[in-house]
Enzyme design. Structure first.
Site, PDB file in Angstrom:
ATOM      1  N   LYS A  36      19.101 -22.734-113.454  1.00 28.34           N
ATOM      2  CA  LYS A  36      20.422 -22.434-112.874  1.00 28.34           C
ATOM      3  C   LYS A  36      21.535 -22.537-113.922  1.00 28.34           C
ATOM      4  O   LYS A  36      22.528 -21.827-113.851  1.00 28.34           O
ATOM      5  CB  LYS A  36      20.687 -23.402-111.726  1.00 28.34           C
ATOM      6  CG  LYS A  36      21.956 -23.140-110.946  1.00 28.34           C
ATOM      7  CD  LYS A  36      21.968 -24.004-109.703  1.00 28.34           C
ATOM      8  CE  LYS A  36      23.245 -23.895-108.923  1.00 28.34           C
ATOM      9  NZ  LYS A  36      23.159 -24.693-107.686  1.00 28.34           N
ATOM     10  N   ASP A  56      19.627 -23.165-100.624  1.00 26.15           N
ATOM     11  CA  ASP A  56      20.347 -23.933-101.639  1.00 26.15           C
ATOM     12  C   ASP A  56      19.492 -23.827-102.899  1.00 26.15           C
ATOM     13  O   ASP A  56      18.464 -24.480-103.011  1.00 26.15           O
ATOM     14  CB  ASP A  56      20.466 -25.386-101.144  1.00 26.15           C
ATOM     15  CG  ASP A  56      20.968 -26.343-102.228  1.00 26.15           C
ATOM     16  OD1 ASP A  56      21.357 -25.880-103.304  1.00 26.15           O
ATOM     17  OD2 ASP A  56      20.959 -27.566-101.965  1.00 26.15           O
ATOM     18  N   ASP A  75      29.332 -34.145-104.702  1.00 28.40           N
ATOM     19  CA  ASP A  75      27.957 -33.640-104.840  1.00 28.40           C
ATOM     20  C   ASP A  75      27.365 -34.081-106.186  1.00 28.40           C
ATOM     21  O   ASP A  75      27.721 -33.556-107.234  1.00 28.40           O
ATOM     22  CB  ASP A  75      28.004 -32.102-104.737  1.00 28.40           C
ATOM     23  CG  ASP A  75      26.625 -31.463-104.843  1.00 28.40           C
ATOM     24  OD1 ASP A  75      25.651 -32.168-105.179  1.00 28.40           O
ATOM     25  OD2 ASP A  75      26.530 -30.246-104.588  1.00 28.40           O
ATOM     26  N   GLU A  83      28.742 -24.080-102.367  1.00 31.54           N
ATOM     27  CA  GLU A  83      27.997 -25.235-101.871  1.00 31.54           C
ATOM     28  C   GLU A  83      28.861 -26.189-101.021  1.00 31.54           C
ATOM     29  O   GLU A  83      28.424 -26.602 -99.950  1.00 31.54           O
ATOM     30  CB  GLU A  83      27.322 -25.961-103.042  1.00 31.54           C
ATOM     31  CG  GLU A  83      26.131 -25.151-103.556  1.00 31.54           C
ATOM     32  CD  GLU A  83      25.733 -25.446-104.982  1.00 31.54           C
ATOM     33  OE1 GLU A  83      26.231 -26.430-105.559  1.00 31.54           O
ATOM     34  OE2 GLU A  83      24.938 -24.670-105.543  1.00 31.54           O
TER      35      GLU A  83
END
Ligand code: AMP
Length: 590
Positions: free
Chosen positions: A70, A8, A169, A147
């Site tokens: 990211k 992850d 999330d 994800e």
């Protein structure tokens, strides 16, 4: 194949897992942590630090420390450090290298293969950049998976009856909500929504501002002006926030936080959970919109959800969990650690791909994973329209073909202009690729048949090809990392599409009507020359006048700028010609 690790690669923290004795286990990092801060630092001595050591020196080395890389994946961002240029893939690769090293220390053997997760809304360019980061780190990336899909795998939700699940999330810097469907071992993402600038960091900032203002009120010193002190405040704010997830009050204590007139000052403030909730209630409320949007996009009401999974460290905040309960009417599942379940799901997927299939063994069949496209994919067609081949939120892998023709007479080439976005006019969408298909057999407009195919593979990478069905000539492009739509652009595009819905409908209709007018004038021209004898002079003159009047109106209007009165004028002129040419068209069968 050796052990496959699941990674992850998060905005704030990263996490890796591997299957041991048929169970996913988290790989501890070199300092014993179960997650690794996604931070890379270049020290003045030429050393590269990753994770906790990089985080610790952030305040003293801010210009050479990189966080939240990211967010830049798939963009042209780059940085020069000591004369060497680094792009986001290279910075991310340092994080992946560290995770690889930790995995090798943990498993006691070389680790090469990995499954890496990305947000469901990542574009193909962002996925490609993630894959490239893996390659730079010496990893063989078997699969890039979404994800939320990975979270569902960690809960073993790929078996049994058909279910719809929401994955909520909330991480350190981003919020993503997805609705997924699980049916016969197939997981498909039905819809995703979120906010790329909402996460635990915002909660920390609220506490930090509160501390600064309290301290200022009692000491007349602004701690936010002192970088070292402020960094300590921010760290203390995060620690207080975490503490408040399990305690009703917490004490924030920073001795010697700063100096005033040569005297040291100490900070000592109590913070209750109810005060924290009051400071952050608007942040929690901001997750409601995306939850509703994802449900609406998936076409379901909350009662159709059989489970809600919590992912991301910030879902440990009690007020967040309460909000999820309120929005979905369900008690969220949280028996798997929210910061670890994505990596665990990736490890499960990796083990399946690696042939050690714990899932395949259980389910008796191989696992197929499906994700969705975050934005519609289209090509530009006559009148500047964006004609959609793959709708937003379509499950991938997918392949769609449509046959188009040429608009200009005797064209020997056509341009295929590939777009991403929700707007009807191509100029309002994002160009993600262009190429020419040459060598078409010359023919009148409308005769050539060009088949355009959009192909999205399991990693979400798009290949567009065009083929002249007459000559068989073919040309294609793979949409590469330079032609990207960033997450910010996606968000912006969605907002624009919503805001311009009314105006866009007029533009689209004008473009459609303009196309019909073009066809009508062509049919009238053909009919007039085919039926010369039977048409009286008066009839011919009237038709020609009306035809020319329509053409004049058409020339005066550009669909991409059209308003309602333009559309009305065009429709009226068209109706006049349809009326005067009705007999002629019927007689000639045109
Ligand atoms: P992630 O990106 O999923 O690792 O989430 C990181 C975020 O979760 C950071 O903002 C952390 O401060 C936050 N977080 C981690 N643990 C807790 C906790 N116990 N309570 C509240 N927030 C937490």
């Amino acid at each position: 194949m050796g052990k496959v690790i699941g990674i992850d690669l998060g905005t704030t923290n990263s996490c890796a897992a591997v299957i041991e004795n048929d169970e996913p286990v988290i790989i501890p990092n070199n300092v014993g942590g179960r997650t690794t801060p996604s931070i890379v630092a270049f020290t003045k001595f030429g050393e590269i630090l990753v994770g906790d050591p990089a985080k610790r020196q952030l305040a003293t080395n801010p210009t050479r420390t990189f966080t939240s890389i990211k967010r830049q994946m798939g963009s042209t961002w780059s940085v020069n450090v000591d004369g060497k240029k680094y792009n986001p893939q290279m910075i991310s690769a340092f994080i992946l290298m560290q995770l690889k090293k930790d995995a090798e220390a943990f498993t006691g053997g070389p680790v090469k293969d990995a499954v890496i997760t990305v947000p469901a809304y990542f574009t193909d360019a962002q996925r490609q950049a993630t894959k490239d980061a893996g390659k730079i780190a010496g990893l063989n990336v078997l699969r890039i998976i979404n994800e939320p899909t990975s979270a569902a795998l960690s809960y073993g939700l790929n078996h049994g009856e058909s279910t719809k699940v929401m994955v909520y999330d909330l991480g350190g810097g981003t919020f993503e909500v997805s609705v997924i469907e699980i049916e016969d071992g197939v997981i498909s993402v039905l819809a995703t929504s979120g906010d790329n600038h909402l996460g635990g960091d915002d909660f920390d900032d609220r506490i930090a501002s509160y501390i600064v203002s309290e301290f200022k009120a009692s000491n007349q010193v602004d701690l936010s002006k002192d970088p070292i002190a402020f960094n300590r405040v921010k760290e203390a704010a995060e620690a207080a926030k975490k503490e408040l997830s399990t305690s009703e009050t917490t004490n924030i204590n920073l001795p010697f936080v700063t100096v005033k007139k040569g005297e040291p000052l100490h900070l000592d403030i109590n913070l209750s959970r109810s005060k924290f909730d009051a400071l952050t209630s608007d942040l929690v409320e901001r997750t409601a919109g995306p939850v509703r949007a994802a449900l609406a996009d998936a076409g379901i009401s909350p009662s159709a959800l059989s489970r809600v999974l919590l992912v991301g460290g910030s879902t440990r905040i009690p007020a967040v969990q309460k909000k999820v309960r309120e929005l979905t009417g369900r008690e969220p599942s949280k028996n798997i650690n929210p910061d670890e379940c994505v990596a665990m799901g990736a490890a499960i997927m990796g083990s399946t791909l690696g042939g050690n299939a714990i899932i395949a063994k259980d389910a008796g069949k191989s696992l197929l994973l499906l994700d969705v496209t975050p934005m519609s994919l289209s090509i530009e067609t006559i009148g500047g329209l964006s004609t959609v081949l793959i709708e937003r939120n379509t499950t991938i892998p997918t392949r769609v073909s449509k046959v188009f023709t040429t608009s200009g007479p005797y064209a020997s080439s056509v341009e295929i202009h590939v777009l991403q976005g929700e707007r009807p006019m191509s100029r309002d969408n994002k160009t993600i690729g262009r190429f020419m298909l040459r060598g078409i057999r010359r023919a009148p407009a409308g005769v050539p048949q060009i088949e355009v195919t959009f192909d999205i593979d399991a990693n979400g990478i798009l290949k567009v090809s065009a083929r002249d069905l007459d000559t068989g000539r073919q040309q294609s492009v793979t949409i590469n990392a330079d032609d990207r739509m960033t997450d910010a652009e996606i968000e912006q595009a969605m907002r624009d599409a919503q805001m311009n819905m009314g105006v866009d409908m007029v533009k689209r209709e004008t473009a459609d009507v303009a196309n019909e007018c073009r066809n009508l004038t062509m049919r009238v021209d053909r009919a007039l020359s085919a039926d010369r004898r039977n048409t009286s002079r008066e009839e011919k003159k009237r038709i020609k006048d009306d035809r020319n009047a329509l053409e004049k109106v058409m020339r005066s209007i550009r669909p991409e700028n059209a308003n309602e009165s333009d559309l009305a004028r065009l429709k009226e002129a068209k109706a006049v010609l349809e009326n005067s040419a009705a007999d002629l068209l019927a007689r000639t069968g045109m």
